[in-house]
Enzyme design. Structure first.
Site, PDB file in Angstrom:
ATOM      1  N   ASP A 154      -0.327  -6.993 -29.880  1.00 14.23           N
ATOM      2  CA  ASP A 154      -1.449  -6.198 -30.382  1.00 14.23           C
ATOM      3  C   ASP A 154      -2.410  -5.861 -29.255  1.00 14.23           C
ATOM      4  OD1 ASP A 154      -0.748  -6.158 -33.012  1.00 14.23           O
ATOM      5  OD2 ASP A 154      -2.159  -7.693 -33.667  1.00 14.23           O
TER       6      ASP A 154
ATOM      7  N   PRO B   9     -25.824  -7.552 -39.288  1.00 12.45           N
ATOM      8  CA  PRO B   9     -25.807  -6.670 -38.116  1.00 12.45           C
ATOM      9  C   PRO B   9     -26.486  -7.320 -36.910  1.00 12.45           C
ATOM     10  CG  PRO B   9     -26.734  -5.545 -40.048  1.00 12.45           C
ATOM     11  CD  PRO B   9     -26.597  -6.993 -40.409  1.00 12.45           C
TER      12      PRO B   9
ATOM     13  N   ARG C  79      -3.644 -12.039 -39.410  1.00 13.89           N
ATOM     14  CA  ARG C  79      -2.528 -11.514 -38.601  1.00 13.89           C
ATOM     15  C   ARG C  79      -2.062 -12.532 -37.561  1.00 13.89           C
ATOM     16  NH1 ARG C  79      -1.602  -6.416 -38.133  1.00 13.89           N
ATOM     17  NH2 ARG C  79      -1.075  -6.547 -35.936  1.00 13.89           N
TER      18      ARG C  79
END
Ligand code: ADE
Length: 247
Positions: free
Chosen positions: A170, A89, A155
């Site tokens: 996209d 994080p 992708r």
């Protein structure tokens, strides 16, 4: 492209990537997963690789040697100077720009931390590495973030999406959100499909889509507009929309 992923929950990761276009890309070896479990480098019979934090405090910390040995194993199987990504994080925010950059690589090593986190020296001792976060929230481990990276990067690899699903359109690929989509039927509870989409006029449709994409970005994510250079046509479209709003 080969994703070398260091994880103690390889099952979770494999299962989350076996569906749809990513599942197919794995089946056809267009992308490959090399999952390395650091527990095999554990120094004890229980296979544990975590220990209490120096200085006290809650949770457990992932130990250096098992993770460093896993990274070494991955490096032996990867191209020289392969990037190692630590998912934490605290890392830099992962964006489509990272995905585009990574999609050009032959290999990438991803370290999926568990417990309270990694011993800091793992990061210090790993050359050509970076920390990445998938957002400002804390997850219980790096497996879901790893799946996010594998999916978004894959992708963009030629052959993973068919022409019909091309990633060029996209959201974020041009720094903008995508235009809205509609499918049959034409009328749903009184809400009708915009007429231009039924017109068969491809130029008009393209223009409408660009305009909608700009407006959507302006309304929902204006911060994105500060990061890109709009063309003159796009500026005019957006300015006209802003004028319309004032009227
Ligand atoms: N591990 C736990 N939370 C995370 C986050 N937001 N991004 C990346 N790795 C994480």
């Amino acid at each position: 492209m080969k994703f070398h992923i260091i994880t103690i929950f390889s099952d979770q990761l494999e299962k989350s990537l076996k569906y749809g276009v990513i599942g197919k890309a794995l089946e056809t070896n267009t992308i490959e997963l090399n999952l390395i479990d650091p527990r095999k480098f554990s120094d004890n019979d229980y296979g544990s690789i975590d220990d209490k934090p120096y200085g006290g405090g809650p949770g457990m910390v992932m130990q250096c040697e098992p993770v460093l040995s896993s990274i070494e194993e991955a490096k032996e199987q990867a191209e020289k100077d392969t990037l190692t990504v630590f998912l934490t994080p605290q890392g830099e925010q992962f964006t489509q720009k990272h995905a585009q950059k990574f999609s050009k690589y032959k290999d990438i090593i991803i370290v999926s931390a568990r417990y309270e986190g990694l011993d800091e020296r793992i990061i210090q001792l790993t050359d050509n590495s970076m920390e990445l976060s998938i957002g400002d929230y804390v997850l219980s481990g790096g497996e879901i973030p790893s799946a996010v990276i594998v999916d978004s990067v894959s992708r963009l690899i030629p052959g993973v999406l068919g022409d019909a699903e091309s990633a060029n359109k996209d959201s974020f690929s041009l720094g903008l959100l995508e235009h809205p989509h509609y499918t049959r039927p034409e009328n749903v509870r009184g809400e009708i499909v915009p007429e231009v989409l039924l017109s068969g006029d491809h130029q008009a449709i393209e223009k409408w889509r660009i305009k909608k994409s700009l407006i959507k970005t302006f309304e929902k994510r204006p911060d994105l507009l500060d990061k890109i250079e709009l063309s003159e046509d796009q500026k005019t479209l957006l300015n006209n929309y802003k004028k319309e709003l004032k009227e």
